[in-house]
Design a protein around this motif. Structure first.
Motif, short mmCIF file in Angstrom:
data_model
loop_
_atom_site.label_atom_id
_atom_site.label_comp_id
_atom_site.label_asym_id
_atom_site.label_seq_id
_atom_site.Cartn_x
_atom_site.Cartn_y
_atom_site.Cartn_z
N ALA A 198 -11.13 -13.87 -9.67
CA ALA A 198 -11.95 -12.81 -9.06
C ALA A 198 -11.75 -11.48 -9.81
O ALA A 198 -12.72 -10.77 -10.10
CB ALA A 198 -11.57 -12.65 -7.60
N VAL A 199 -10.50 -11.16 -10.13
CA VAL A 199 -10.22 -9.93 -10.88
C VAL A 199 -10.82 -10.03 -12.28
O VAL A 199 -11.36 -9.05 -12.82
CB VAL A 199 -8.70 -9.67 -10.96
CG1 VAL A 199 -8.41 -8.45 -11.83
CG2 VAL A 199 -8.13 -9.45 -9.56
N ASN A 200 -10.75 -11.22 -12.88
CA ASN A 200 -11.31 -11.43 -14.21
C ASN A 200 -12.81 -11.15 -14.22
O ASN A 200 -13.34 -10.56 -15.17
CB ASN A 200 -11.04 -12.86 -14.66
CG ASN A 200 -11.57 -13.14 -16.06
OD1 ASN A 200 -11.09 -12.56 -17.03
ND2 ASN A 200 -12.55 -14.00 -16.16
N GLY A 246 -14.52 -1.07 -8.65
CA GLY A 246 -14.50 -2.40 -8.06
C GLY A 246 -13.28 -3.19 -8.48
O GLY A 246 -12.63 -3.86 -7.67
N ALA A 247 -12.93 -3.10 -9.77
CA ALA A 247 -11.76 -3.81 -10.28
C ALA A 247 -10.47 -3.22 -9.72
O ALA A 247 -9.57 -3.96 -9.30
CB ALA A 247 -11.76 -3.76 -11.81
N LEU A 248 -10.38 -1.90 -9.70
CA LEU A 248 -9.17 -1.25 -9.19
C LEU A 248 -8.98 -1.56 -7.70
O LEU A 248 -7.85 -1.81 -7.25
CB LEU A 248 -9.26 0.26 -9.40
CG LEU A 248 -9.24 0.74 -10.86
CD1 LEU A 248 -9.48 2.24 -10.91
CD2 LEU A 248 -7.92 0.39 -11.53
N GLY A 249 -10.06 -1.54 -6.95
CA GLY A 249 -9.96 -1.84 -5.52
C GLY A 249 -9.53 -3.27 -5.26
O GLY A 249 -8.72 -3.55 -4.37
N LEU A 250 -10.05 -4.20 -6.06
CA LEU A 250 -9.69 -5.60 -5.89
C LEU A 250 -8.23 -5.83 -6.25
O LEU A 250 -7.51 -6.57 -5.55
CB LEU A 250 -10.59 -6.48 -6.76
CG LEU A 250 -10.58 -7.98 -6.44
CD1 LEU A 250 -11.09 -8.22 -5.03
CD2 LEU A 250 -11.43 -8.75 -7.44
N ILE A 251 -7.76 -5.21 -7.32
CA ILE A 251 -6.35 -5.33 -7.70
C ILE A 251 -5.46 -4.79 -6.59
O ILE A 251 -4.44 -5.42 -6.23
CB ILE A 251 -6.09 -4.57 -9.03
CG1 ILE A 251 -6.72 -5.33 -10.20
CG2 ILE A 251 -4.59 -4.40 -9.27
CD1 ILE A 251 -6.62 -4.62 -11.52
N ALA A 303 -9.50 -7.63 -23.61
CA ALA A 303 -8.17 -8.23 -23.72
C ALA A 303 -7.79 -8.98 -22.45
O ALA A 303 -7.05 -9.97 -22.49
CB ALA A 303 -7.14 -7.15 -24.03
N ALA A 304 -8.32 -8.51 -21.32
CA ALA A 304 -7.99 -9.15 -20.04
C ALA A 304 -8.88 -10.33 -19.74
O ALA A 304 -8.42 -11.33 -19.15
CB ALA A 304 -8.10 -8.12 -18.91
N SER A 305 -10.16 -10.26 -20.12
CA SER A 305 -11.12 -11.27 -19.67
C SER A 305 -11.66 -12.19 -20.75
O SER A 305 -12.51 -13.04 -20.46
CB SER A 305 -12.30 -10.58 -18.98
OG SER A 305 -13.00 -9.75 -19.90
N ASP A 306 -11.19 -12.05 -21.99
CA ASP A 306 -11.67 -12.93 -23.06
C ASP A 306 -11.49 -14.39 -22.65
O ASP A 306 -10.44 -14.78 -22.13
CB ASP A 306 -10.91 -12.65 -24.36
CG ASP A 306 -11.46 -13.47 -25.51
OD1 ASP A 306 -12.43 -13.03 -26.13
OD2 ASP A 306 -10.91 -14.56 -25.76
N SER A 307 -12.52 -15.20 -22.89
CA SER A 307 -12.51 -16.58 -22.38
C SER A 307 -11.41 -17.45 -22.96
O SER A 307 -11.05 -18.47 -22.37
CB SER A 307 -13.87 -17.23 -22.67
OG SER A 307 -14.14 -17.24 -24.06
N SER A 308 -10.86 -17.07 -24.12
CA SER A 308 -9.81 -17.90 -24.71
C SER A 308 -8.44 -17.23 -24.73
O SER A 308 -7.42 -17.89 -24.56
CB SER A 308 -10.21 -18.29 -26.15
OG SER A 308 -10.45 -17.12 -26.93
N THR A 309 -8.43 -15.91 -24.92
CA THR A 309 -7.13 -15.23 -25.05
C THR A 309 -6.86 -14.21 -23.95
O THR A 309 -5.79 -13.60 -23.94
CB THR A 309 -7.05 -14.51 -26.41
OG1 THR A 309 -8.10 -13.52 -26.48
CG2 THR A 309 -7.22 -15.49 -27.57
N LEU A 359 -5.94 -12.42 -18.00
CA LEU A 359 -6.33 -12.90 -16.68
C LEU A 359 -6.76 -14.37 -16.73
O LEU A 359 -6.47 -15.15 -15.81
CB LEU A 359 -7.46 -12.05 -16.11
CG LEU A 359 -7.08 -10.61 -15.74
CD1 LEU A 359 -8.32 -9.79 -15.40
CD2 LEU A 359 -6.11 -10.60 -14.56
N VAL A 360 -7.44 -14.73 -17.79
CA VAL A 360 -7.86 -16.13 -17.96
C VAL A 360 -6.63 -17.03 -18.08
O VAL A 360 -6.56 -18.09 -17.45
CB VAL A 360 -8.76 -16.28 -19.20
CG1 VAL A 360 -9.06 -17.75 -19.48
CG2 VAL A 360 -10.07 -15.51 -19.01
N GLN A 361 -5.66 -16.61 -18.87
CA GLN A 361 -4.45 -17.41 -19.05
C GLN A 361 -3.63 -17.50 -17.76
O GLN A 361 -3.07 -18.56 -17.44
CB GLN A 361 -3.61 -16.83 -20.18
CG GLN A 361 -4.27 -16.97 -21.55
CD GLN A 361 -3.44 -16.36 -22.67
OE1 GLN A 361 -2.52 -15.58 -22.43
NE2 GLN A 361 -3.78 -16.70 -23.91
#
Length: 469
Positions: A49-51, A283-288, A393-399, A402-404
């Protein structure tokens, strides 16, 4: 399904309850695994969700970096009869003045033959001869329209309109008993003009059975001061100025003032993009905050105290609050609130964009590297660039971190589920063993009870004083 019980067959014990309670004790380790599975799944869902929110930050931030910010272009016209639009390829400040000499028109022909009514057989007149070929502006055949032998004039109109060959027809009544066939090209200009070739004609004699009511005409503008003209098959002119198109609706070659098209920055679009970015960040800050901080008296938050998310929040806030070229985000209406969110004053931003667009561009998009007198000034990322880098850096699909993190919780959940499934097999075997043991106990007790009854009977017979000898 009815389950056969063994309760109290010989012992009088509630063996079903005993086995159930024993199995609850046996299942304690599995219950712990299920709790851990639920926690792992909840954390994986939270990270995803954060991602999603950080991917929204990335998308909104990229729309305000370099080419993204430059893409916000608008084109204005000094003539209400000319409407203009611009794309990202348009050059800010570009302009062009012209006069509209003529608008585009479609070709139209009227049959030289006439019929006494719309229900007359269309073949009662020698012209046009059916079937009719429809030719495009280059003379190539678009298609052929054939009619049955008994077709009426109305049938001919329906066949033409249903063919889809770039023409449409209607019946024109010129008198009580004079009906003619009118055919108009769907497209305008010379490129959109269609030619009707009867069965008794070739390309050179086509439309001998029709009178030309109006030739296909291109729209034409003349550039102010040069006399040079530009034509278009439609009323829309594209890329006369790069990335700009405009549509004319009225010719006015003798107008006192020419029409002027001017390209400028689209302040409304840029303001909307900044607003979208601020909403994505908040939105991201509130969810975190919701996932990492427990409210008073509430259950522990799903990601209570998660350092990775806390660090991401800090990076986002730093990207917004850091000065760019010695100027803070407040200069363009961006400020940090006490509750850890971002405030955006659209009126301050719009005013600054109008008075000092270079500063707005520098703060949002950064500055490029430059060299003056041999001294090189390195490039500096703007707020949007910094946020885009953090979000990618946080949401890249491979690296992406947050994905990891989500994938790590998914792997843990899979492992826990395997252990739970294996425990199900062990528990089933254990329950079967306990059931068998208690069944054996009841059987043994029943056998002993029967033997005891038999012995008591035998002993009673041996010592019965009333027994005859």
């Amino acid at each position: 399904m009815v389950t056969m019980g063994i309760d109290g067959l010989a012992s009088g014990l509630d063996t079903t309850s005993i086995i159930s309670n024993l199995m609850k004790i046996e299942a304690k380790p599995q219950d712990l695994l299920k709790t851990q599975l639920s926690a792992a799944q909840a954390k994986g869902t939270a990270y995803r969700a954060v991602n999603t929110r950080f991917d929204a930050i990335r998308s909104a931030a990229e729309a305000l970096t370099g080419t993204g910010l430059a893409a916000a272009r608008t084109a204005s016209s000094t003539n209400t009869a000319v409407t203009a639009t611009a794309t990202s390829a348009a050059l800010d400040g570009a302009s062009l003045s012209f006069r509209v000499e003529q608008t585009a028109a479609s070709k139209q022909v009227l049959s030289s033959s006439s019929w006494t009514s719309a229900s007359d057989p269309v073949t009662s007149q020698p012209k046009p001869a059916w079937p009719i070929k429809v030719l495009d502006s280059s003379g190539a055949t678009v298609g052929q329209i054939a009619l049955p032998a008994d077709a009426t004039l109305s049938d001919a109109v329906a066949a033409i309109n249903g063919a889809g060959y770039g023409v449409h027809a209607t019946i024109v009544q010129l008198g009580p008993t004079e009906f003619r066939l009118q055919v108009t090209s769907d497209g305008t200009g010379t490129a959109g003009a269609r030619t009707l070739q009867g069965a008794d004609e070739d390309a050179s004699t086509a439309e001998s059975g029709f009178e030309l009511s109006r030739a296909g005409r291109n729209a034409v503008i003349s550039l102010e001061g040069t006399g040079r003209q530009v034509s278009s098959s439609t009323n829309t002119f594209k890329d006369v100025l790069p990335g700009v198109s405009w549509t004319v609706s009225k010719a006015d070659p003798s107008a006192f003032e020419p029409t002027t098209i001017t390209v400028g920055a689209d302040a409304a679009a840029t303001t909307a993009k900044v607003k979208t970015l601020v909403e994505a960040v908040n939105g991201a800050l509130g969810l975190i905050k919701g996932y990492t901080t427990s409210a008073a008296g509430a259950t522990v938050a799903t990601l209570q105290g998660d350092q990775a998310l806390t660090q991401l929040s800090s990076q986002v806030l730093t990207a917004v609050s850091s000065a760019i070229g010695g100027k803070s985000a407040a200069t363009i209406g961006l400020q940090l609130n006490k509750d850890g969110t971002i405030a955006f004053d659209a009126s301050v931003f719009a005013a600054k964009l109008a008075s000092d667009p270079a500063t707005v561009t520098a703060i949002l998009s950064g500055t490029t590297a430059s060299t003056t007198n041999g001294v090189t000034t390195p490039a500096v990322d703007g707020i949007a660039g910094k946020l885009a880098a953090v979000a990618k850096a946080a949401s890249d699909s491979s690296t992406g971190t947050l994905v990891q993190l989500a994938q790590g919780r998914d792997s843990l959940a899979d492992s826990l589920q395997d252990r739970i499934d294996a425990f199900d097999i062990r528990l089933a075997a254990r329950q079967a063993t306990l059931t068998k043991q208690f069944a054996t106990l009841e059987t043994s007790l029943n056998t002993i009870k029967n033997q005891s009854s038999w012995l008591s009977s035998q002993i009673g017979q041996l010592y019965n004083p009333n027994k005859s000898s």
